[in-house]
Structure formats: structure tokens, C-alpha cells
Design an enzyme around this catalytic site. Sequence first.
Site, PDB file in Angstrom:
ATOM      1  CG  ASP A   1     -13.690   5.681  -1.046  1.00  0.00           C
ATOM      2  OD1 ASP A   1     -13.495   5.547   0.019  1.00  0.00           O
ATOM      3  OD2 ASP A   1     -12.614   5.894  -2.135  1.00  0.00           O
TER       4      ASP A   1
ATOM      5  CD  GLN B   1     -12.906  -2.501  -1.022  1.00  0.00           C
ATOM      6  OE1 GLN B   1     -12.048  -2.400   0.089  1.00  0.00           O
ATOM      7  NE2 GLN B   1     -13.962  -3.068  -1.052  1.00  0.00           N
TER       8      GLN B   1
ATOM      9  NE  ARG C   1      -9.808  -5.742   0.055  1.00  0.00           N
ATOM     10  CZ  ARG C   1      -9.210  -4.624   0.523  1.00  0.00           C
ATOM     11  NH1 ARG C   1     -10.004  -3.823   1.301  1.00  0.00           N
ATOM     12  NH2 ARG C   1      -7.981  -4.542   0.520  1.00  0.00           N
TER      13      ARG C   1
ATOM     14  NE  ARG D   1      -3.716   0.580   1.678  1.00  0.00           N
ATOM     15  CZ  ARG D   1      -5.153   0.308   2.425  1.00  0.00           C
ATOM     16  NH1 ARG D   1      -5.548   1.136   3.661  1.00  0.00           N
ATOM     17  NH2 ARG D   1      -6.108  -0.241   1.943  1.00  0.00           N
TER      18      ARG D   1
ATOM     19  CG  HIS E   1      -8.518   0.010  -3.175  1.00  0.00           C
ATOM     20  ND1 HIS E   1      -7.685  -1.173  -2.789  1.00  0.00           N
ATOM     21  CD2 HIS E   1      -9.153   0.352  -1.972  1.00  0.00           C
ATOM     22  CE1 HIS E   1      -7.693  -1.272  -1.336  1.00  0.00           C
ATOM     23  NE2 HIS E   1      -8.678  -0.465  -0.932  1.00  0.00           N
TER      24      HIS E   1
ATOM     25  CB  CYS F   1     -14.030   0.437  -0.349  1.00  0.00           C
ATOM     26  SG  CYS F   1     -13.355   2.015   0.078  1.00  0.00           S
TER      27      CYS F   1
HETATM   28  N1  NVA Z   1     -10.213   6.393  -1.286  1.00  0.00           N
HETATM   29  C1  NVA Z   1      -9.833   5.795   0.095  1.00  0.00           C
HETATM   30  C2  NVA Z   1      -9.876   4.486   0.189  1.00  0.00           C
HETATM   31  C3  NVA Z   1      -9.617   3.645   1.611  1.00  0.00           C
HETATM   32  C4  NVA Z   1      -9.819   2.333   1.550  1.00  0.00           C
HETATM   33  C5  NVA Z   1      -8.441   6.479   0.234  1.00  0.00           C
HETATM   34  O1  NVA Z   1      -7.671   6.237  -0.492  1.00  0.00           O
HETATM   35  O2  NVA Z   1      -8.195   6.895   1.389  1.00  0.00           O
HETATM   36  N1   CP Z   2     -11.184  -0.640   2.124  1.00  0.00           N
HETATM   37  C1   CP Z   2     -10.093  -0.633   2.612  1.00  0.00           C
HETATM   38  O1   CP Z   2      -9.002  -0.812   1.864  1.00  0.00           O
HETATM   39  O2   CP Z   2      -9.857  -0.504   4.100  1.00  0.00           O
HETATM   40  P1   CP Z   2      -8.705  -0.455   4.926  1.00  0.00           P
HETATM   41  O3   CP Z   2      -7.975   0.932   4.451  1.00  0.00           O
HETATM   42  O4   CP Z   2      -9.063  -0.346   6.307  1.00  0.00           O
HETATM   43  O5   CP Z   2      -7.532  -1.453   4.369  1.00  0.00           O
END
Ligand code: NVA
Ligand code: CP
Length: 309
Positions: free
Chosen positions: A225, A132, A293, A102, A129, A265
Site C-alpha cells: 500500500d 477493502q 469492492r 470515510r 479499511h 488496494c
Molecule cells: N493507506 C491508504 C489507502 C488508500 C485507499 C490511505 O489511507 O491513503
Molecule cells: N482502495 C480504495 O479505497 O480506493 P479509493 O481511495 O480510490 O476509494
Amino acid sequence: MSIRHFLRDDDLSPAEQAEVLALASELKRNPFARRPLEGPRGVGVIFEKNSTRTRFSFEMGIAQLGGHAVVVDGRTTQLGREETLADTGRVLSRYVDAIVWRTFEQVRLDEMSSAATVPVVNALSNEFHPCQVLADLLTLTERKGELRGRSLAYFGDGANNMAHSLLLGGVTAGLNVTIAAPPGFEPLDWVLEAARKRAAETGASVAVTNDPVAAATGADALVTDAWTSMGQEDDGLDRVGPFRPFQVNGELLAHAAPDAVVLHCLPAHRGEEITDEVIDGAHSVVWDEAENRLHAQKALLAWLLERRP
Ligand code: NVA
Ligand code: CP
């Protein structure tokens, strides 16, 4: 055969995505059916941003595949110092059978994967992502069966990782995808171009609008989201006012198909992009989506590991 990475949704062809989703359903029914990491073999799971679901689902999934997850906060590694991403990819490949990461810019994943000799998986970047969206597609398939010709509408920041992955992954599955976003928050052009290219192969469609009601009308799935993604907290943009008309609430849901499902998500910002009434209501499938997931990522890892050269 070269190493397969999963950095963005269209790294899987439509047929390959269907294979991964079918394996995910199989592993959901029989969690220990595949043990490609027996040994245990290792998977490096690195976070440069916060996580709850991704962290837990990958760590448990890797254990269920027979392996060992080395889960680290990237900020405590040499990644944050002078070592290059390519050198890190080379070194980690000597210890583990896959790297799950990540991070921030997508180019970071491109750089590490160019040097890694094991599969690299995008566990969320600024742009995509894709893990997801595999879970989202599994959830939709469970509720709707065949996805070809179904419609999905996303409401919120059209230029964030979820909007982009829903575009690429959604049309790969044959979904007609509409992104409803405030002016100035539409998807990036190069992502739209890639989504339209993939849609031409699958017979799906791509649309972008600033009109949330038009997007919701008749949709089979509504998705939203966070209005502010991780790393955007100080970008100086108003990420509240322009987004209010795009909130997924009872009024918007009333325009969707009668049996529409609602995805998010998570983490949800209740009262911002989604109301309590909707996320806790009969149309919401967000808890199944979160569970999926685990199943989707196990299938993805098993699939990638089976294709090692
Ligand atoms: N768009 C959000 C998704 C979190 C899982 C982010 O990148 O923070
Ligand atoms: N949806 C998702 O990726 O959640 P986290 O940020 O908690 O991993």
C-alpha cells in the site's frame, strides 16, 4: 437484536465474515439477486478524504441493491462545523437506512455510530479499511479456495489502515499474517493485541518483522500500500528512504510461493511501493481486487440491512 455496524474488521465474527464473502460471490454471479433497498431506500455515503474506488463501488452497489446513494463531500456538510458527530448520526438515521463514511480518526466513527439508529460502515479511517479487506479476501478466495492456513505478507507502513485491517480481517479468515515494516512503522500494539486474540479463535498466526525477505519467503499473497496515507503528507516522517527495501518488486516476489498473488488496494504509486513489472505482471490480481469492492460491499450492506432490529 442491536444494530450492527462495520467499523473494523473484527466487528464480524469468523462465521459472519464467511457468510458475507459467500453472499459476495453469489452477488458477483447474479448482481440483482438481492434488493434490500428497493423503494428506493437511501444510503448516505460521506467522504472527508478523496476516493475513486470506494465512491464508485458504493454508489453503483447501492443502485444495484435497489436504493439511492446520497453521496456527499463531508467538507461541505455541517460535519466540518459545530454540529456533533452524534447529532449528525441521529439526524441522518431519520433519512437513510445506512451510513457509509470515510473519515479520519476511528473515534469519529465510534461517536457517530453510538447515536445512529442505522448501520454505520467504515469506508476508510486512519486506523482501518475493512471494506477493502473484504474485497481482498474475496479475491484471495477466488484464487486460492480455502484461506485457512494460507500465508499473507504485507510490506510497507505497518501502522496504517491497510496493515491493521489485513491483520484483523486476515486472521478472522484464518490467514497467517506477517507485517513487514521499517523500524518505527510497526502496527499499533492495541491492534496487534486484537489480532492475536482473534487469531487464537481461528488458529491463525500474527507476525511482525523488519526483514522483508523473511516475510516474503514462501508467502501465498504479497500485499502493499502507499507509503504515505491520506492525511500523513505533512507528518514530518521520512516515508521514502526507510521504505525502499520493502518495495514489492520482482526480486522480492521471487522469494514467495511460485503461485503467489500480489494485491494492492490502489491507488498505486508505481516505482515506490510496487514496480510496474509486478503490478502489471502475471501474479497481480489488483484489477479483480478493485472490482470485488463492488461485490463485497453489496453483500455487506445486504447482510447488515437484513439484521436490522
Ligand atoms: N493507506 C491508504 C489507502 C488508500 C485507499 C490511505 O489511507 O491513503
Ligand atoms: N482502495 C480504495 O479505497 O480506493 P479509493 O481511495 O480510490 O476509494
